[in-house]
Design an enzyme around this catalytic site. Structure first.
Site, PDB file in Angstrom:
ATOM      1  N   ASP A 333       0.854  -1.182   0.000  1.00  0.00           N
ATOM      2  CA  ASP A 333       0.000   0.000   0.000  1.00  0.00           C
ATOM      3  C   ASP A 333       0.894   1.237   0.000  1.00  0.00           C
ATOM      4  O   ASP A 333       2.126   1.125  -0.014  1.00  0.00           O
ATOM      5  CB  ASP A 333      -0.967  -0.006   1.192  1.00  0.00           C
ATOM      6  CG  ASP A 333      -0.262   0.046   2.538  1.00  0.00           C
ATOM      7  OD1 ASP A 333       0.984   0.172   2.572  1.00  0.00           O
ATOM      8  OD2 ASP A 333      -0.944  -0.032   3.579  1.00  0.00           O
ATOM      9  N   ASP A 335       1.471   4.937   2.016  1.00  0.00           N
ATOM     10  CA  ASP A 335       1.130   5.691   3.234  1.00  0.00           C
ATOM     11  C   ASP A 335       1.624   7.139   3.131  1.00  0.00           C
ATOM     12  O   ASP A 335       2.738   7.397   2.667  1.00  0.00           O
ATOM     13  CB  ASP A 335       1.776   5.044   4.469  1.00  0.00           C
ATOM     14  CG  ASP A 335       1.330   3.606   4.668  1.00  0.00           C
ATOM     15  OD1 ASP A 335       0.165   3.312   4.362  1.00  0.00           O
ATOM     16  OD2 ASP A 335       2.147   2.786   5.121  1.00  0.00           O
ATOM     17  N   ASP A 423      -3.234   4.950   2.661  1.00  0.00           N
ATOM     18  CA  ASP A 423      -3.532   5.396   4.037  1.00  0.00           C
ATOM     19  C   ASP A 423      -3.059   6.827   4.210  1.00  0.00           C
ATOM     20  O   ASP A 423      -1.942   7.175   3.799  1.00  0.00           O
ATOM     21  CB  ASP A 423      -2.833   4.504   5.074  1.00  0.00           C
ATOM     22  CG  ASP A 423      -3.377   3.076   5.096  1.00  0.00           C
ATOM     23  OD1 ASP A 423      -4.506   2.880   4.614  1.00  0.00           O
ATOM     24  OD2 ASP A 423      -2.667   2.191   5.584  1.00  0.00           O
TER      25      ASP A 423
END
Length: 499
Positions: A333, A335, A423
């Site tokens: 992912d 961030d 995120d």
């Protein structure tokens, strides 16, 4: 690379007692330091010299037989010891040859601390004949925050096995062995040499009986039978499959397994299971978000978030964190930390960003969590707890036209876009340094950093603050370097924290 010296040249070049200024302020007559300039640099050496002298230490400018403690920073043990021997010092066997960690410990305490094994830089044993095993070149710290990771993992065959064992213990909620194998894997990743026999690891910490037994099996047979048994275990394979879904943790995965479910089709076809929104999105976009995100895709997402943030607040601060900040080529992912210089203004950032991304029709999923941060409730003793800053967990649509070199798509995928997990966390600006350090990782590096603070410095560190239990006060920091300095640690760059 070192300035070569001899006993005679030392006598000629050494001015009479001119190497220490302010002799009247000397507190420790029996301790004489010499700081090795190579790697440390002239300006840093000068700064550390003045610091030590201000605290009552004798620091000599020239290496001689009067020296009791030789302090070096980032020098290879082999080249350092080669240079020391070329200096023809009669007193070398009685000198302490130390890593700069001993120096920082001593400066913090205001006195020469006891020399421990972790401080020593051991002399390199001559290179063994081809086919035999090398020996450890220097004492390795038990803490990841005192080790710099190398560009490649020379012991992948062991660390891969340890990760499987750690994950198996995690699935069974057995914390001790899980952490033990993760620490062992972290230590082996930091070594610049490949382990070829167990004898070579005698100075390497965090290797217990179980880890060494696994290593010995791999060295002897080329594989671990215990690991192979785990990899073929139905429960392990099922839990690993289920936990690969966004929103599914080990407890939910175990519940599904105990309910007789073994595949995604089993879960999706079971009418008794009610998936929450996160799990629904996890299954819907599984093909995309289970595939690695490339550095180019992370950069493209940064451009999108940067544009959104600065359209809302021109003076906003945005930082890419996680594995990509540590120099990784791929991640699971992306961030980001976002904040503003004006305290309190950050509270409206994430809702505004979410609103803007929604209007752009690139937000596929959003879970927003408002801030519960309260400075009056700190310090916290829950070291592994998630921080209390405002944050949102997103799945974003990324177009191929936005990515330099194109998307990292599965073979045969003809779409011009993919889904990516993102995120965002929004701390107040006075907490920015702590949040940046915590969200940069790696997980093991952060865990050891907090453990070091607690056990070695009597401090409490988390994503919110650094608290000195001795002084009973919070320590301010505007940069990560400030935090390392408070802890008496050498600063480690993000790309050297892949522990």
């Amino acid at each position: 690379p070192f300035r070569i010296c001899t006993s005679s040249s030392l006598k000629r070049s050494r001015p009479a007692d001119a190497t220490v200024s302010g002799r009247e302020g000397v507190k420790f007559e029996d301790v004489r330091l010499y700081l090795v300039e190579r790697k440390m640099g002239r300006s840093r050496r000068s700064f550390l010299t003045q610091l030590a002298r201000s605290k009552g230490f004798i620091v000599e400018d020239v290496l001689s037989d009067d020296i009791t403690h030789v302090v070096s920073e980032d020098n290879q043990a082999s080249s350092l010891w080669k240079w020391l021997r070329e200096c023809a010092l009669k007193n070398l066997p009685d000198m302490h040859v130390l890593d700069v960690g001993w120096f920082t410990d001593s400066m913090r305490e205001g006195r020469p601390v006891a020399v421990e094994t972790r401080h020593l830089i051991q002399e390199t044993v001559p290179t063994p004949p081809e086919g035999s095993a090398p020996t450890a070149q220097a004492v390795v710290s038990q803490y990841a925050c005192q080790r710099r990771t190398t560009t490649e993992n020379n012991n992948k065959i062991f660390t891969d096995a340890f990760e499987v064992l750690a994950e198996s213990y995690e699935f069974n909620e057995i914390e001790g062995p899980c952490l033990a194998f993760r620490r062992a894997a972290s230590v082996l990743k930091s070594l610049s040499w490949a382990v070829q026999c167990l004898e070579a690891t005698r100075n390497v910490p965090c290797l217990g009986e179980h880890t060494k037994a696994v290593m010995e099996e791999i060295l002897r047979y080329g594989r671990s039978f215990e690991v192979e048994k785990i990899l073929s275990d139905e429960r392990y394979r099922t839990l690993k499959l289920f936990t690969s879904v966004f929103g599914v943790g080990p407890k939910t995965a175990d519940k599904w397994y105990r309910g007789g479910l073994r595949s995604f089709s089993d879960v999706l076809g079971d009418r008794g299971i009610r998936l929450n929104r996160m799990q629904q999105s996890g299954f819907l976009h599984y093909g995309d978000i289970s595939r690695a995100v490339s550095k180019a895709e992370a950069r493209a997402l940064r451009n999108i978030i940067d544009e959104a943030v600065h359209a809302i607040t021109p003076d906003a601060v945005l930082a890419l964190t996680g594995g990509f900040r540590r120099g990784k080529e791929f991640g699971h992912d992306v961030d980001f930390i976002v904040t503003t210089p004006e305290l309190g203004k950050e509270k409206n950032l994430l809702p505004s960003i979410i609103k803007r991304l929604t209007k752009q029709r690139i937000l596929l999923y959003c879970d927003y969590q408002a801030s519960t941060f309260d400075m009056s409730k700190l310090p916290s003793y829950r070291f592994e707890a998630m921080d209390h800053f405002a944050k949102c967990f997103l799945i974003m649509r990324l177009e191929g036209s936005q990515v330099e070199g194109g998307l990292h798509l599965a073979e045969g995928d003809s779409r011009g876009w993919r889904a990516v997990r993102v995120d965002l966390v929004a701390p107040p600006m006075d907490r920015y340094a702590f949040a940046l350090l915590g969200w940069s990782g790696s997980r093991q590096f952060e865990r050891d950093l907090r453990r070091f603070a607690r056990l070695e410095r009597n401090m409490l560190l988390d994503n919110h603050a650094l608290y000195d239990k001795t002084k009973k006060e919070f320590l301010a920091a505007t940069t990560e370097r400030d935090i390392f300095a408070h802890l008496g640690l050498e600063y480690i760059e993000p790309w050297q924290r892949n522990a």
